[in-house]
Design a protein around this motif. Sequence first.
Motif, PDB file in Angstrom:
ATOM      1  N   THR A 177       0.832  -1.205   0.000  1.00 42.89           N
ATOM      2  CA  THR A 177       0.000   0.000   0.000  1.00 42.89           C
ATOM      3  C   THR A 177       0.866   1.254   0.000  1.00 42.89           C
ATOM      4  OG1 THR A 177      -1.686  -1.194   1.249  1.00 42.89           O
ATOM      5  CG2 THR A 177      -1.870   1.194   1.181  1.00 42.89           C
ATOM      6  N   ARG A 178       1.950   1.225   0.765  1.00 43.91           N
ATOM      7  CA  ARG A 178       2.859   2.373   0.771  1.00 43.91           C
ATOM      8  C   ARG A 178       3.474   2.587  -0.606  1.00 43.91           C
ATOM      9  NH1 ARG A 178       6.368   2.742   6.407  1.00 43.91           N
ATOM     10  NH2 ARG A 178       4.611   3.017   7.805  1.00 43.91           N
ATOM     11  N   PHE A 179       3.870   1.502  -1.263  1.00 38.27           N
ATOM     12  CA  PHE A 179       4.477   1.655  -2.589  1.00 38.27           C
ATOM     13  C   PHE A 179       3.439   2.122  -3.607  1.00 38.27           C
ATOM     14  CE2 PHE A 179       6.614   0.503  -6.522  1.00 38.27           C
ATOM     15  CZ  PHE A 179       7.911   0.956  -6.250  1.00 38.27           C
ATOM     16  N   LEU A 180       2.204   1.657  -3.454  1.00 38.01           N
ATOM     17  CA  LEU A 180       1.127   2.144  -4.315  1.00 38.01           C
ATOM     18  C   LEU A 180       0.948   3.647  -4.133  1.00 38.01           C
ATOM     19  CD1 LEU A 180      -1.143   1.400  -6.312  1.00 38.01           C
ATOM     20  CD2 LEU A 180      -2.637   1.060  -4.340  1.00 38.01           C
ATOM     21  N   SER A 181       1.107   4.126  -2.898  1.00 33.83           N
ATOM     22  CA  SER A 181       1.034   5.556  -2.625  1.00 33.83           C
ATOM     23  C   SER A 181       2.144   6.313  -3.367  1.00 33.83           C
ATOM     24  CB  SER A 181       1.145   5.822  -1.118  1.00 33.83           C
ATOM     25  OG  SER A 181       0.088   5.223  -0.417  1.00 33.83           O
ATOM     26  N   CYS A 182       3.312   5.688  -3.489  1.00 36.99           N
ATOM     27  CA  CYS A 182       4.415   6.307  -4.233  1.00 36.99           C
ATOM     28  C   CYS A 182       4.041   6.503  -5.696  1.00 36.99           C
ATOM     29  CB  CYS A 182       5.674   5.443  -4.149  1.00 36.99           C
ATOM     30  SG  CYS A 182       6.360   5.289  -2.510  1.00 36.99           S
ATOM     31  N   GLY A 207      -2.414  12.988   1.011  1.00 41.53           N
ATOM     32  CA  GLY A 207      -2.916  11.695   1.458  1.00 41.53           C
ATOM     33  C   GLY A 207      -1.912  10.584   1.202  1.00 41.53           C
ATOM     34  N   SER A 208      -1.246  10.640   0.056  1.00 42.31           N
ATOM     35  CA  SER A 208      -0.212   9.649  -0.260  1.00 42.31           C
ATOM     36  C   SER A 208       0.971   9.802   0.685  1.00 42.31           C
ATOM     37  CB  SER A 208       0.254   9.818  -1.710  1.00 42.31           C
ATOM     38  OG  SER A 208      -0.804   9.624  -2.616  1.00 42.31           O
ATOM     39  N   TYR A 209       1.308  11.045   1.018  1.00 42.99           N
ATOM     40  CA  TYR A 209       2.462  11.297   1.889  1.00 42.99           C
ATOM     41  C   TYR A 209       2.277  10.675   3.277  1.00 42.99           C
ATOM     42  CZ  TYR A 209       5.585  13.716   5.093  1.00 42.99           C
ATOM     43  OH  TYR A 209       6.507  13.985   6.076  1.00 42.99           O
ATOM     44  N   ILE A 210       1.107  10.868   3.882  1.00 45.54           N
ATOM     45  CA  ILE A 210       0.920  10.334   5.237  1.00 45.54           C
ATOM     46  C   ILE A 210       0.894   8.805   5.226  1.00 45.54           C
ATOM     47  CG2 ILE A 210      -0.274  12.408   6.028  1.00 45.54           C
ATOM     48  CD1 ILE A 210      -2.904  10.827   5.905  1.00 45.54           C
ATOM     49  N   THR A 241      -5.747  15.684  10.095  1.00 44.79           N
ATOM     50  CA  THR A 241      -6.214  16.838   9.327  1.00 44.79           C
ATOM     51  C   THR A 241      -6.179  16.543   7.831  1.00 44.79           C
ATOM     52  OG1 THR A 241      -5.379  18.332  11.040  1.00 44.79           O
ATOM     53  CG2 THR A 241      -5.824  19.279   8.872  1.00 44.79           C
ATOM     54  N   VAL A 242      -5.082  15.939   7.376  1.00 46.58           N
ATOM     55  CA  VAL A 242      -4.962  15.576   5.963  1.00 46.58           C
ATOM     56  C   VAL A 242      -6.023  14.558   5.580  1.00 46.58           C
ATOM     57  CG1 VAL A 242      -3.496  14.420   4.254  1.00 46.58           C
ATOM     58  CG2 VAL A 242      -2.515  16.122   5.806  1.00 46.58           C
ATOM     59  N   PHE A 243      -6.227  13.571   6.437  1.00 42.93           N
ATOM     60  CA  PHE A 243      -7.182  12.503   6.165  1.00 42.93           C
ATOM     61  C   PHE A 243      -8.607  13.038   6.069  1.00 42.93           C
ATOM     62  CE2 PHE A 243      -9.935   9.230   8.365  1.00 42.93           C
ATOM     63  CZ  PHE A 243     -10.143   8.465   7.236  1.00 42.93           C
ATOM     64  N   ILE A 244      -9.049  13.763   7.094  1.00 49.66           N
ATOM     65  CA  ILE A 244     -10.425  14.274   7.107  1.00 49.66           C
ATOM     66  C   ILE A 244     -10.601  15.396   6.087  1.00 49.66           C
ATOM     67  CG2 ILE A 244     -12.212  15.368   8.497  1.00 49.66           C
ATOM     68  CD1 ILE A 244     -11.649  12.475   9.254  1.00 49.66           C
ATOM     69  N   GLY A 245      -9.648  16.342   6.071  1.00 51.62           N
ATOM     70  CA  GLY A 245      -9.755  17.460   5.142  1.00 51.62           C
ATOM     71  C   GLY A 245      -9.709  17.009   3.695  1.00 51.62           C
TER      72      GLY A 245
END
Length: 253
Positions: A91-96, A131-134, A219-223
């Motif tokens: 999942t982390r690599f998918l975020s990349c 979102g990808s960063y967190i 904040t990033v997640f909800i916002g």
Amino acid sequence: MDVTDNDFAVFVIGVLTTVVTFQWIYHYGAPRIYKSLIPKEYDGLSTRKQSISCSALCSVTNATIMFTTSFYLLLTHNLHKDMCWTDDFATRFLSCIEMGAYFSDTLVLLGGNNEPNVLPYLLHHLAIVFGSYISIKHGVFAYFLCLRGINELSVPFQHARHVFYDIGWKNSRIYLVNGLCFLFTFFISRICVIPVTVYSVFTIWGTTDFERVNLFCKTVFIGGALAIDTLNVYWFNLIARGAYKVLISNKHP
């Protein structure tokens, strides 16, 4: 759990490689594909519309990767068992890949040879990047990242619609069928996912695992979720109105 130094180096390389790959697709791969499949129609487009068409192919490539991989991970990696802290390398690599693709598209947008009103797209991209960063840095909310990846199902139909319109296929049957597929997939993958997301957030709200997440990530997640889903509802309203007008016009010529 925060990413280790070794994994972080892998993820940085993953992001940079994705940016380079999608820039190559935009500048070299996409034009060659269009010239191979629809040479006359592509050559007849303006420079700006050619740029938009090439950007569309990049988005379709990213959407295909995101949807198929997210769907697979949701089915096989038991991400729902710990919606806050599942530490999943895939999942982390998918975020990349997601971050790199949106960085690349941001470069295209800022190049000034694409969409005339870039602000909504930049805000959407910013929410995705954070979102990808967190997910990469802190390993949080892997389930929600993959749930968001389901949104990408509608993207190929969205961009195909724009390309078909620009090359003069507006009155063709394929344009109409693709538009209806776009409406259906947008509703299924974006609007129907909203109540699932809201329900899932309420199940973790106030739990010990959620309280352990730092304020920035929350904040990033909800916002980000509010921003993206607000845009999705707004866009679906426009899409549904447009589809209704087309169907009515075809029924009463």
